[in-house]
Design a protein around this motif. Structure first.
Motif, PDB file in Angstrom:
ATOM      1  N   LEU A   1       0.811  -1.208   0.000  1.00  0.00           N
ATOM      2  CA  LEU A   1       0.000   0.000   0.000  1.00  0.00           C
ATOM      3  C   LEU A   1       0.849   1.264   0.000  1.00  0.00           C
ATOM      4  O   LEU A   1       1.921   1.306   0.593  1.00  0.00           O
ATOM      5  N   LYS A   2       0.337   2.294  -0.633  1.00  0.00           N
ATOM      6  CA  LYS A   2       0.906   3.635  -0.570  1.00  0.00           C
ATOM      7  C   LYS A   2      -0.123   4.473   0.173  1.00  0.00           C
ATOM      8  O   LYS A   2      -1.248   4.673  -0.304  1.00  0.00           O
ATOM      9  N   VAL A   3       0.219   4.907   1.394  1.00  0.00           N
ATOM     10  CA  VAL A   3      -0.744   5.609   2.241  1.00  0.00           C
ATOM     11  C   VAL A   3      -0.123   6.923   2.702  1.00  0.00           C
ATOM     12  O   VAL A   3       0.958   6.937   3.285  1.00  0.00           O
ATOM     13  N   ASN A   4      -0.801   8.039   2.412  1.00  0.00           N
ATOM     14  CA  ASN A   4      -0.324   9.344   2.856  1.00  0.00           C
ATOM     15  C   ASN A   4      -1.481  10.339   2.915  1.00  0.00           C
ATOM     16  O   ASN A   4      -2.599  10.011   2.542  1.00  0.00           O
ATOM     17  N   LYS A   5      -1.185  11.542   3.423  1.00  0.00           N
ATOM     18  CA  LYS A   5      -2.206  12.592   3.467  1.00  0.00           C
ATOM     19  C   LYS A   5      -2.600  12.923   2.032  1.00  0.00           C
ATOM     20  O   LYS A   5      -1.746  13.084   1.166  1.00  0.00           O
ATOM     21  N   ALA A   6      -3.886  13.015   1.795  1.00  0.00           N
ATOM     22  CA  ALA A   6      -4.366  13.379   0.465  1.00  0.00           C
ATOM     23  C   ALA A   6      -4.074  14.852   0.225  1.00  0.00           C
ATOM     24  O   ALA A   6      -4.225  15.687   1.110  1.00  0.00           O
ATOM     25  N   ARG A   7      -3.630  15.153  -0.987  1.00  0.00           N
ATOM     26  CA  ARG A   7      -3.393  16.547  -1.366  1.00  0.00           C
ATOM     27  C   ARG A   7      -4.680  17.106  -1.963  1.00  0.00           C
ATOM     28  O   ARG A   7      -5.434  16.388  -2.604  1.00  0.00           O
ATOM     29  N   PRO A   8      -4.910  18.394  -1.776  1.00  0.00           N
ATOM     30  CA  PRO A   8      -6.103  19.002  -2.392  1.00  0.00           C
ATOM     31  C   PRO A   8      -6.032  18.843  -3.908  1.00  0.00           C
ATOM     32  O   PRO A   8      -4.954  18.899  -4.498  1.00  0.00           O
ATOM     33  N   ARG A   9      -7.190  18.630  -4.514  1.00  0.00           N
ATOM     34  CA  ARG A   9      -7.250  18.462  -5.957  1.00  0.00           C
ATOM     35  C   ARG A   9      -6.873  19.778  -6.629  1.00  0.00           C
ATOM     36  O   ARG A   9      -7.369  20.840  -6.274  1.00  0.00           O
ATOM     37  N   GLU A  10      -5.980  19.684  -7.619  1.00  0.00           N
ATOM     38  CA  GLU A  10      -5.557  20.874  -8.339  1.00  0.00           C
ATOM     39  C   GLU A  10      -6.536  21.167  -9.461  1.00  0.00           C
ATOM     40  O   GLU A  10      -6.972  20.271 -10.163  1.00  0.00           O
ATOM     41  N   GLU A  11      -6.848  22.420  -9.607  1.00  0.00           N
ATOM     42  CA  GLU A  11      -7.714  22.840 -10.706  1.00  0.00           C
ATOM     43  C   GLU A  11      -6.854  23.022 -11.947  1.00  0.00           C
ATOM     44  O   GLU A  11      -5.795  23.626 -11.895  1.00  0.00           O
TER      45      GLU A  11
END
Length: 99
Positions: free
Chosen positions: A72-82
């Motif tokens: 698994l690759k588990v980390n804080k999700a980054r905000p979606r870039e517009e």
């Protein structure tokens, strides 16, 4: 904030993911994105936990862990870039108005 979980089996369910993360606290929500055209899983998920401490514990314990035959690759999700440069629709074929 939420957690990004990558390299998931395409057969995983929301319940499967929930069961793994519940060991680290309250699972508020599990989202498994699907392909728009095929409706099949895309191989990653987003998990929302009760608080930051629970998210941190889950990330530290599960990042790199083997589950269902995958690491698994588990980390804080980054905000979606517009993406402001996206093209929508078929366009005008290069037509110009010469007034």
């Amino acid at each position: 904030m939420s957690i990004y979980v990558g390299n998931l089996s395409y057969d995983v369910t929301q319940e499967d993911v929930s069961q793994v993360f519940i060991e680290y606290g309250t699972v508020v929500r599990v989202h498994l994105p699907t392909d728009r055209e095929t409706g099949k899983m895309r191989g990653f998920a987003f998990v929302e936990m009760g608080d930051d401490a629970q998210e941190t514990a889950a990330i530290e314990a599960l990042d790199g862990a083997e589950w269902m035959g995958r690491n698994l690759k588990v980390n804080k999700a980054r905000p979606r870039e517009e993406n402001n440069n996206r093209s929508f629709g078929g366009g005008g074929g290069g037509r110009r108005n010469n007034y």
